[in-house]
Design a protein around this motif. Structure first.
Motif, PDB file in Angstrom:
ATOM      1  N   ASN A 186       0.821  -1.419  -0.052  1.00 12.22           N
ATOM      2  CA  ASN A 186      -0.036   0.015  -0.052  1.00 12.22           C
ATOM      3  C   ASN A 186       0.762   1.258  -0.146  1.00 12.22           C
ATOM      4  O   ASN A 186       0.339   2.351   0.010  1.00 12.22           O
ATOM      5  CB  ASN A 186      -0.961   0.036   1.247  1.00 12.22           C
ATOM      6  CG  ASN A 186      -2.035  -0.980   1.225  1.00 12.22           C
ATOM      7  OD1 ASN A 186      -2.368  -1.526   0.031  1.00 12.22           O
ATOM      8  ND2 ASN A 186      -2.396  -1.584   2.086  1.00 12.22           N
ATOM      9  N   GLY A 187       2.155   1.151  -0.126  1.00 12.57           N
ATOM     10  CA  GLY A 187       2.866   2.272  -0.063  1.00 12.57           C
ATOM     11  C   GLY A 187       3.260   3.166   1.219  1.00 12.57           C
ATOM     12  O   GLY A 187       3.251   4.150   1.264  1.00 12.57           O
ATOM     13  N   GLU A 188       2.739   2.309   2.205  1.00 13.09           N
ATOM     14  CA  GLU A 188       2.763   3.001   3.638  1.00 13.09           C
ATOM     15  C   GLU A 188       4.015   3.099   4.344  1.00 13.09           C
ATOM     16  O   GLU A 188       4.138   3.734   5.698  1.00 13.09           O
ATOM     17  CB  GLU A 188       1.636   2.464   4.539  1.00 13.09           C
ATOM     18  CG  GLU A 188       0.299   2.235   3.726  1.00 13.09           C
ATOM     19  CD  GLU A 188      -0.720   1.762   4.588  1.00 13.09           C
ATOM     20  OE1 GLU A 188      -0.308   0.883   5.548  1.00 13.09           O
ATOM     21  OE2 GLU A 188      -1.893   1.687   4.282  1.00 13.09           O
ATOM     22  N   LEU A 189       5.254   2.558   3.695  1.00 12.92           N
ATOM     23  CA  LEU A 189       6.460   2.462   4.549  1.00 12.92           C
ATOM     24  C   LEU A 189       7.229   3.263   3.927  1.00 12.92           C
ATOM     25  O   LEU A 189       7.547   3.561   2.704  1.00 12.92           O
ATOM     26  CB  LEU A 189       7.002   0.898   4.618  1.00 12.92           C
ATOM     27  CG  LEU A 189       6.226  -0.154   5.065  1.00 12.92           C
ATOM     28  CD1 LEU A 189       6.622  -1.421   4.826  1.00 12.92           C
ATOM     29  CD2 LEU A 189       5.880   0.182   6.739  1.00 12.92           C
ATOM     30  N   THR A 190       8.189   3.863   4.774  1.00 16.24           N
ATOM     31  CA  THR A 190       9.432   4.764   4.243  1.00 16.24           C
ATOM     32  C   THR A 190      10.661   3.945   4.831  1.00 16.24           C
ATOM     33  O   THR A 190      11.080   3.853   6.084  1.00 16.24           O
ATOM     34  CB  THR A 190       9.420   5.855   5.109  1.00 16.24           C
ATOM     35  OG1 THR A 190       8.246   6.747   4.901  1.00 16.24           O
ATOM     36  CG2 THR A 190      10.445   7.003   4.690  1.00 16.24           C
ATOM     37  N   PRO A 191      11.350   3.410   3.544  1.00 14.60           N
ATOM     38  CA  PRO A 191      12.575   2.722   4.052  1.00 14.60           C
ATOM     39  C   PRO A 191      13.599   3.574   4.761  1.00 14.60           C
ATOM     40  O   PRO A 191      13.851   4.802   4.331  1.00 14.60           O
ATOM     41  CB  PRO A 191      13.069   2.155   2.710  1.00 14.60           C
ATOM     42  CG  PRO A 191      11.963   2.307   1.530  1.00 14.60           C
ATOM     43  CD  PRO A 191      11.038   3.447   2.258  1.00 14.60           C
ATOM     44  N   ILE A 192      14.360   2.913   5.534  1.00 16.15           N
ATOM     45  CA  ILE A 192      15.602   4.012   6.307  1.00 16.15           C
ATOM     46  C   ILE A 192      16.776   3.273   6.043  1.00 16.15           C
ATOM     47  O   ILE A 192      17.061   1.981   6.187  1.00 16.15           O
ATOM     48  CB  ILE A 192      15.139   3.840   7.710  1.00 16.15           C
ATOM     49  CG1 ILE A 192      14.055   4.413   8.152  1.00 16.15           C
ATOM     50  CG2 ILE A 192      16.319   4.371   8.614  1.00 16.15           C
ATOM     51  CD1 ILE A 192      13.386   4.047   9.587  1.00 16.15           C
TER      52      ILE A 192
END
Length: 315
Positions: A186-192
């Motif tokens: 769903n595109g809800e994650l921001t990779p770190i």
């Protein structure tokens, strides 16, 4: 439906695969290592992941080297939208990493960037850590260095060993994946990005690392024993022969004997001096050429006596 290819090999990977199946993702193929000879009789044995996949009628690929074009093209022929890996055991070529719409993600048994490599569970205990965890990250050509998507901490208890912690982390990884994939799709994650300056490594255990060094502090030796239990198992020597130490426990001792000396014999074990006042009571062991047994069974013979020295390096 999102087409998923799963890559994994040992028992650690099985709960992760089960989660994908139970959550009704479209697992179009499973990639695992080839069957290998196992045990004293060298019986050809399939990896645990293969066994689980075949229960559900999922096609299984077993490349000797996934980097060979003929082999990775078989994977790409399934046109996966997402590739999930967990202890697969081979480095993936860029041709695979770049193909899926949602990328390739890996379920790794440590809190990255700590303990990158093939034996993070062993090293977490060997180093006396109080906690570890599971990280789900994007895969890149560099070892366990991809951007982090999610992670979860898992406590390490005083009596945990590789076997118990393995099971805890495997289940934690499966649960974390269950939460992570919907957010990813769903595109809800921001990779770190990982901080490479904080990276530590957990290379596969070598034979020379299995030997107990009795001059070390008792706490460190205890972590050594449980950090190699139930595989590959710590060992010492007795009269030049290997003596596997399957289990032991910490005990306080007032005796000031040379490290490696058997300083007391009890009904259920024998106590060995170390480099400090924390001695080790060995309760389960395996003499050369014999089966694993309790210390009480061994003590029925005359193999272990007060004053005898273990670890010939210190005699």
């Amino acid at each position: 439906m999102t087409k998923v290819v799963f890559m994994g090999t040992p028992d650690f990977s099985v709960p992760v695969l089960k989660t994908l199946i139970e959550e009704e993702y479209n697992v179009v193929a499973v990639v695992t290592q080839p069957d290998r000879p196992k045990g004293r009789k060298r019986v050809l044995t399939p990896p645990p992941v293969k066994v689980e996949a075949e229960k559900h009628g999922i096609p299984v690929l077993q490349p000797e080297k996934i980097s060979v074009e003929e082999e990775y093209q078989k994977v790409l022929s399934y046109e996966p939208d997402l590739i999930v890996t967990a202890a697969f055991g081979q480095i993936l070529p860029s041709s695979i990493l770049d193909a899926p719409k949602y990328g390739c993600i890996n379920v790794h048994a440590s809190l990255l960037p700590e303990l990158r490599g093939g034996a993070p569970i062993h090293y977490a205990i060997l180093q006396g850590e109080k906690k570890t965890g599971v990280t789900i990250m994007y895969m890149v050509p560099k070892l366990d260095a991809g951007d982090i998507l999610t992670k979860v901490e898992v406590a390490i208890e005083e009596k945990d060993h590789v076997g118990t912690l393995h099971d805890k982390l495997s289940e934690a990884g499966a649960s974390l994946l269950k939460e992570t994939i919907p957010q990813l799709l769903n595109g809800e994650l921001t990779p770190i990005a990982q901080d490479d300056s904080k990276a530590t490594f957990a290379s596969n255990i070598k034979r020379e690392q299995e030997k107990i060094v009795w001059t070390k502090d008792g706490e460190e030796i205890y972590n050594h024993i449980r950090g190699l239990h139930p595989w590959p198992v710590a060992y010492t020597t007795l009269h030049g022969d290997v003596l596997k130490v399957w289990w032991g426990e910490k005990v306080e001792s007032e005796k000031n004997e040379a490290p490696g000396t058997v300083i007391k014999i009890e009904k259920d074990g024998f106590i060995v001096a170390t480099g400090n006042s924390t001695a080790i009571k060995i309760t389960e062991l395996q003499p050369a050429g014999k089966k694993r047994m309790t210390a009480a069974q061994v003590l029925q013979g005359s193999l272990i006596e007060n004053g005898i020295k273990l670890g010939d390096d210190y005699e």
